[in-house]
Structures are given as C-alpha cells and as structure tokens.
Enzyme design. Structure first.
Site, PDB file in Angstrom:
ATOM      1  NE  ARG A  91     -11.915  -7.889  -4.105  1.00  0.00           N
ATOM      2  CZ  ARG A  91     -12.885  -8.137  -3.220  1.00  0.00           C
ATOM      3  NH1 ARG A  91     -13.404  -9.340  -3.121  1.00  0.00           N
ATOM      4  NH2 ARG A  91     -13.352  -7.176  -2.449  1.00  0.00           N
ATOM      5  NE  ARG A 118      -7.651 -13.503  -3.098  1.00  0.00           N
ATOM      6  CZ  ARG A 118      -8.064 -13.502  -1.836  1.00  0.00           C
ATOM      7  NH1 ARG A 118      -7.398 -14.162  -0.911  1.00  0.00           N
ATOM      8  NH2 ARG A 118      -9.164 -12.841  -1.503  1.00  0.00           N
ATOM      9  NE  ARG A 176      -0.298 -12.922  -3.258  1.00  0.00           N
ATOM     10  CZ  ARG A 176      -1.163 -12.319  -2.473  1.00  0.00           C
ATOM     11  NH1 ARG A 176      -2.331 -11.931  -2.954  1.00  0.00           N
ATOM     12  NH2 ARG A 176      -0.897 -12.084  -1.207  1.00  0.00           N
ATOM     13  CG  ASP A 195      -5.284  -2.483  -1.063  1.00  0.00           C
ATOM     14  OD1 ASP A 195      -5.377  -1.739  -0.063  1.00  0.00           O
ATOM     15  OD2 ASP A 195      -5.897  -3.553  -1.163  1.00  0.00           O
ATOM     16  CE1 TYR A 234      -9.257  -2.441   6.009  1.00  0.00           C
ATOM     17  CE2 TYR A 234     -10.569  -0.795   4.867  1.00  0.00           C
ATOM     18  CZ  TYR A 234     -10.293  -2.126   5.150  1.00  0.00           C
ATOM     19  OH  TYR A 234     -11.041  -3.118   4.576  1.00  0.00           O
TER      20      TYR A 234
END
Length: 341
Positions: free
Chosen positions: A23, A27, A36, A73, A147
């Site tokens: 990752r 962010r 973003r 993703d 998921y």
C-alpha cells in the site's frame, strides 16, 4: 539487468536487501491526497490510467523503493466477473449482487474492465528505470470470494465461511471461477510489463486447517501452476495474512516463489520453518512504522538479522497506514539501506 528486488525474488542471496511497502501508493502521501482531491473517487482513479500510473510512481519518485506496486484493487476481478463495485466514503467497498443470495450464473462477465489495468502497467513500466521492478497483483480466491459472497468485508467472514460449510459445491464453483479470471488477469499484467506478481490473501487467517487446505492452498496452487505454465520466469509472491503455523504448508504446496509474512509471525521462527532458500518478504508491524523512534530501528534490524541467511525482501506485515509520517518511512529506508549481511 534485473534489479535488486527481482534478483532477490529469483532466489539470489544478496548483501543488501530490497525494500518496498504494501500500500505504498496511497493516502499517507500528500501528493496522492492532492491528486485524489483533483480527480475524484477511488475507482475513478483506478480507471484513469494516467492518474493510476502517476500514483504508482509517486513512492518511487519520493523514496526510490525497489519495486513499484500497481495502484489498483483486489476487487477488480469480481467487477470484471459482473458484480457492481462501489467504494462508499467511510464504509469501504460494496459488491452487488451478493452471492450468498444470488447464483454465480446470474453474473454477466465484463472482461473489458481489466483492460485499463493492463494499460496502467504498460505506462508505469515505460517510465521505470531498469533497476526498479514492476509489481502486479491480484487477490487470492478465498479473500475475493469473501467479498463476492457477503458483498463487503467483515471481521470474521462468517457468511462466507458458513456458505463454504453449508454448500461446498456452490462455493467451490465461485472459487473455481475466481481462479480462472485471476489467471488471465495476472498473465495480462505480466504481458503488459509486470515482472513479478503478488497474491494477496488478506483473510486467510480465519480458516481452520482443513478449510485452509481446501480454500487457500489448493486454489492458489492452481493459479500458480497456470501462470507458471505461461510465464515460467515471473516470480510469484504469496501472502496469506494470518496463516500462522499453516505458513510452511502454504509455502511448500502452492508453488509460489516467495512468501510474504505478516507482523504476527516471529521472523526467527519463519526463518527456520520455511523451505530452505525460499525468499521471504516482511514483516515489520505497520503500527511500529506509525510510531517510529528507536523501537522502529531496533525491530527493523531484528527482522533483517532474522532473515540474514536467506533471500529477503524487506516489507511491512501488511499495508502502510494512512497516518504514517513521511519521516518514519525515510527513517526505515535509511536503516534498511545501511544494513549489510
């Protein structure tokens, strides 16, 4: 010539350790947050290939990591299989229809949803220097199935686990379908320029040993065998988070070239328990990187020393947290770069 990371994944025992972070394109970086804010939501960024390539390259430009991990993703696979995918602010991803309520056969595949991801890989690889490795990835079937079945993530995957016990035939069909799409997806990334790929099994730790063999080891082995048949020179990293004592069996039986270990695993135990000579990746606690300080340096060196006698890619035990200070990442980089076997 291959770089430090690719050489290590191929089994070279080098004095210096390559470094990348799960990752790492995300962010915690101010440049990511700025882009973003300009471009919009997460899925829009993934499908804007110029933006996705820029994000993939941001941590390489800032830190000089040895590998660039594709910005995407794991739920792109069910999206291509025909489920609707949304990322809701503050709630995470949602897939519909939920396969606990609907048959797999009700989905209409949309394979063209994979094409922009390949274009991102091509754009990033064209901008990387030869010493940097382009890393592709996919979710492992068990994690993706959790998921697809429940429509969202959960702490214990109870709906998916219950379905796997209640109707293993139907659940097995879901797993088999994910395996097939994942093989094509990974091969597409490799053909676009990915030099190594990682299989993320974020929820592998919730399964009993027998279920782990059936829903983690067997499907991953099928993917590895199929990808290796078409791309035998491409290293595959398997990352079964939470596998614990089942990790050696995973490493032996799936056929992966390297195994990632999470922060709950004692690196000294892993070094002695995993197959001799197999490259390992990990496993500093992401929260320790958030905290920083002397303890971060000490534990970084402990991980490095534990794996001194086998090929080792330094990484975290899972993804870097969004509030991690840039200075702590720079501190980690300095510690790893200074260390020598």
């Amino acid at each position: 010539m291959p770089g430090l990371l690719l050489d290590t994944l191929r089994g070279a025992q080098l004095d210096q350790r390559p470094l990348w972070l799960m990752r790492q394109a995300g962010r915690y970086l101010p440049e990511y947050r700025a882009l973003r804010a300009e471009k919009g939501g997460f899925l829009a960024l993934v499908y804007d290939t110029d933006a996705a390539a820029e994000i993939t390259l941001q941590p390489i430009d800032r830190f000089g990591f040895d590998g660039a991990i594709l910005f995407s993703d794991i739920l792109i696979v069910p999206y291509a299989m025909g489920q609707d995918l949304q990322f809701l602010a503050g709630e995470g991803p949602r897939l519909s229809p939920r396969l606990v309520d609907h048959a797999l056969e009700s989905l209409v595949s949309v394979p063209e949803r994979l094409s922009p991801i390949y274009e991102t890989v091509r754009k990033v690889r064209s901008k990387l220097t030869v010493d940097k490795t382009m890393l592709g990835f996919a979710g492992s079937p068990w994690t993706v199935a959790t998921y697809m079945t429940a429509g969202e993530g959960s702490r214990d995957q109870h709906e998916t686990r219950a379905m796997a016990y209640r109707d293993p035939t139907a659940f097995g069909a879901i797993i088999e379908a994910i395996v097939g799409v994942t093989v094509e997806y990974l091969c597409g990334q490799i053909e676009a320029g990915a030099e190594a790929v990682q299989l993320f099994d974020s929820w592998a730790g919730t399964l009993s040993p027998a279920q782990f063999e059936r829903w983690v080891i067997a499907p991953n082995a099928a993917i590895v065998a199929a990808v290796k048949k078409r791309h035998p020179e491409t290293p595959i990293i398997g990352f079964p988070k939470g596998a614990g004592e089942k990790l050696p069996a995973y490493a032996r039986e799936t056929g992966v070239d390297a195994v990632g270990i999470d922060e709950t695993i004692d690196p000294i135990w892993a070094a002695h328990s995993l197959p001799p000579g197999m490259p390992v990746q990990g496993n500093l606690d992401p929260l320790l990187l958030l905290a920083g300080g002397v303890e971060q340096d000490e534990q970084t060196r402990r991980v490095l020393e534990a794996f001194a006698d086998r090929p080792h890619v330094f990484n975290l035990g899972h993804g870097i947290g969004q509030f991690t200070p840039i200075a702590h990442v720079e501190q980690l980089l300095a510690t790893v770069r200074e260390w020598r076997r």
